[in-house]
Scaffold this active site. Sequence first.
Site, PDB file in Angstrom:
ATOM      1  N   GLY A  14      48.160 133.584 158.325  1.00  0.00           N
ATOM      2  CA  GLY A  14      47.435 134.271 157.251  1.00  0.00           C
ATOM      3  C   GLY A  14      46.154 134.963 157.667  1.00  0.00           C
ATOM      4  N   ASP A  64      56.951 136.806 159.518  1.00  0.00           N
ATOM      5  CA  ASP A  64      57.007 137.097 158.083  1.00  0.00           C
ATOM      6  C   ASP A  64      57.601 135.846 157.441  1.00  0.00           C
ATOM      7  OD1 ASP A  64      57.817 137.761 155.520  1.00  0.00           O
ATOM      8  OD2 ASP A  64      58.385 139.809 156.055  1.00  0.00           O
ATOM      9  N   VAL A  65      56.823 135.161 156.624  1.00  0.00           N
ATOM     10  CA  VAL A  65      57.264 133.847 156.122  1.00  0.00           C
ATOM     11  C   VAL A  65      58.420 133.928 155.122  1.00  0.00           C
ATOM     12  CG1 VAL A  65      55.095 132.623 156.542  1.00  0.00           C
ATOM     13  CG2 VAL A  65      55.428 133.821 154.355  1.00  0.00           C
ATOM     14  N   ILE A  91      48.393 131.953 152.926  1.00  0.00           N
ATOM     15  CA  ILE A  91      49.246 133.114 152.609  1.00  0.00           C
ATOM     16  C   ILE A  91      49.516 133.185 151.112  1.00  0.00           C
ATOM     17  CG2 ILE A  91      51.663 133.850 152.788  1.00  0.00           C
ATOM     18  CD1 ILE A  91      51.537 133.068 155.731  1.00  0.00           C
ATOM     19  N   TYR A 154      44.491 136.567 136.817  1.00  0.00           N
ATOM     20  CA  TYR A 154      45.087 135.827 137.944  1.00  0.00           C
ATOM     21  C   TYR A 154      46.590 135.594 137.701  1.00  0.00           C
ATOM     22  CZ  TYR A 154      44.844 132.956 142.154  1.00  0.00           C
ATOM     23  OH  TYR A 154      45.020 132.457 143.418  1.00  0.00           O
ATOM     24  N   LYS A 161      50.135 129.104 142.163  1.00  0.00           N
ATOM     25  CA  LYS A 161      49.227 128.097 142.752  1.00  0.00           C
ATOM     26  C   LYS A 161      49.489 126.709 142.154  1.00  0.00           C
ATOM     27  CE  LYS A 161      46.798 130.620 145.682  1.00  0.00           C
ATOM     28  NZ  LYS A 161      47.195 130.616 147.098  1.00  0.00           N
TER      29      LYS A 161
HETATM   30  P1  NAP Z   1      43.897 137.704 153.006  1.00  0.00           P
HETATM   31  O1  NAP Z   1      42.944 137.836 154.114  1.00  0.00           O
HETATM   32  O2  NAP Z   1      44.445 138.949 152.402  1.00  0.00           O
HETATM   33  O3  NAP Z   1      45.066 136.722 153.447  1.00  0.00           O
HETATM   34  C1  NAP Z   1      46.342 136.685 152.827  1.00  0.00           C
HETATM   35  C2  NAP Z   1      47.327 136.602 153.941  1.00  0.00           C
HETATM   36  O4  NAP Z   1      48.669 136.430 153.462  1.00  0.00           O
HETATM   37  C3  NAP Z   1      47.336 137.880 154.783  1.00  0.00           C
HETATM   38  O5  NAP Z   1      47.198 137.541 156.141  1.00  0.00           O
HETATM   39  C4  NAP Z   1      48.716 138.435 154.496  1.00  0.00           C
HETATM   40  O6  NAP Z   1      49.228 139.219 155.549  1.00  0.00           O
HETATM   41  C5  NAP Z   1      49.495 137.160 154.357  1.00  0.00           C
HETATM   42  N1  NAP Z   1      50.853 137.395 153.887  1.00  0.00           N
HETATM   43  C6  NAP Z   1      51.268 137.960 152.717  1.00  0.00           C
HETATM   44  N2  NAP Z   1      52.607 138.035 152.698  1.00  0.00           N
HETATM   45  C7  NAP Z   1      53.048 137.504 153.880  1.00  0.00           C
HETATM   46  C8  NAP Z   1      54.329 137.292 154.457  1.00  0.00           C
HETATM   47  N3  NAP Z   1      55.463 137.637 153.818  1.00  0.00           N
HETATM   48  N4  NAP Z   1      54.409 136.725 155.690  1.00  0.00           N
HETATM   49  C9  NAP Z   1      53.301 136.370 156.349  1.00  0.00           C
HETATM   50  N5  NAP Z   1      52.054 136.538 155.865  1.00  0.00           N
HETATM   51  C10 NAP Z   1      51.935 137.105 154.640  1.00  0.00           C
HETATM   52  O7  NAP Z   1      43.220 136.927 151.772  1.00  0.00           O
HETATM   53  P2  NAP Z   1      42.607 135.440 151.639  1.00  0.00           P
HETATM   54  O8  NAP Z   1      41.776 135.504 150.411  1.00  0.00           O
HETATM   55  O9  NAP Z   1      42.037 134.989 152.924  1.00  0.00           O
HETATM   56  O10 NAP Z   1      43.902 134.580 151.258  1.00  0.00           O
HETATM   57  C11 NAP Z   1      44.303 133.439 151.990  1.00  0.00           C
HETATM   58  C12 NAP Z   1      44.724 132.335 151.037  1.00  0.00           C
HETATM   59  O11 NAP Z   1      43.561 131.860 150.358  1.00  0.00           O
HETATM   60  C13 NAP Z   1      45.704 132.766 149.955  1.00  0.00           C
HETATM   61  O12 NAP Z   1      46.629 131.730 149.720  1.00  0.00           O
HETATM   62  C14 NAP Z   1      44.807 132.927 148.738  1.00  0.00           C
HETATM   63  O13 NAP Z   1      45.492 132.815 147.516  1.00  0.00           O
HETATM   64  C15 NAP Z   1      43.866 131.769 148.985  1.00  0.00           C
HETATM   65  N6  NAP Z   1      42.620 131.803 148.209  1.00  0.00           N
HETATM   66  C16 NAP Z   1      41.825 132.903 148.252  1.00  0.00           C
HETATM   67  C17 NAP Z   1      40.654 132.912 147.491  1.00  0.00           C
HETATM   68  C18 NAP Z   1      39.777 134.148 147.477  1.00  0.00           C
HETATM   69  O14 NAP Z   1      39.005 134.297 146.516  1.00  0.00           O
HETATM   70  N7  NAP Z   1      39.822 134.997 148.466  1.00  0.00           N
HETATM   71  C19 NAP Z   1      40.283 131.803 146.720  1.00  0.00           C
HETATM   72  C20 NAP Z   1      41.133 130.696 146.716  1.00  0.00           C
HETATM   73  C21 NAP Z   1      42.290 130.701 147.466  1.00  0.00           C
HETATM   74  P3  NAP Z   1      49.180 140.832 155.417  1.00  0.00           P
HETATM   75  O15 NAP Z   1      47.800 141.224 155.048  1.00  0.00           O
HETATM   76  O16 NAP Z   1      49.599 141.213 156.753  1.00  0.00           O
HETATM   77  O17 NAP Z   1      50.165 141.162 154.333  1.00  0.00           O
END
Ligand code: NAP
Length: 254
Positions: A14, A64-65, A91, A154, A161
Amino acid sequence: MSNLLEGKTALILGVANRWSLAFAIAQAFRREGAGLVLTYQGDRQRETVEGLGAELSAAVHCCDVTQDEDVGRLMDRLRGQGRLDAVVHSIAFANREDLSRPFAETSRPGFLLAHEVSVYSLVAVARAAAPLMNGGGSILTLSYLGAVRVIPNYNVMGVAKAALEASVRYLASDLGPSGIRVNAISAGPVKTTAARAIRDFSRILEDVEAKAPLRRNTDPAEVADTAVFLASDLARGVTGNILYVDAGYQIMGA
Ligand code: NAP
């Protein structure tokens, strides 16, 4: 800190860019002495993730998961490199239109896509990684308050989630006898690429700053340090938990 992850190998899925929560976690794991394996989803992200991996002396593989063959190939490669101690699943994905129109209008394909990428992938990765974690290990995923409360826009991701958090509990029960712990961090909102897809995300950030007990937003480094704890032997008695790292926002009423 004191090399809390010395001698351990962690797989981190991720990392999209420097702002990804997974990258903050990778930096903290490296600081604590872990060997790292990072993954990217496809060719579009390859160069960026390889660059970030080089900074952290990490091996980098494509995965790709949603593709069972990708997950299988990744585990085959890791098997050749020895045991695995920690997996970080960071992810999530939902169609942008499902993060702006009313939840009741979520399409069947949109619902299934969000759950496949954001929830089932944890199950698939945990099942494939478990045999490499013989002797025990830690699996961690990232959740958000939208799992348990209605957060504007959301929508389907909140429902995903909720399923992710339930999956953490069922996986913890299944894998516990093998010494594998499964937990989630419910992180406060952080401006990342995924978060920018949520309409009016800046309002969510403003609300947290105004109401959270610590009167500020979450620093990705705080999420990362909690991930270090969960991956380390300090957390050897902790499994099936959802740990909030959100400046305390989740305890507040209106
Ligand atoms: P991010 O940097 O955009 O990370 C999301 C990741 O998911 C990206 O690396 C994306 O890859 C990957 N992904 C999506 N589809 C995929 C697939 N089919 N195979 C493999 N990888 C895939 O955003 P982030 O905020 O750090 O998110 C990481 C986690 O934290 C997520 O679960 C999110 O819901 C959680 N979270 C985020 C927040 C927030 O406010 N940011 C708060 C709580 C929880 P690509 O970009 O290459 O598609």
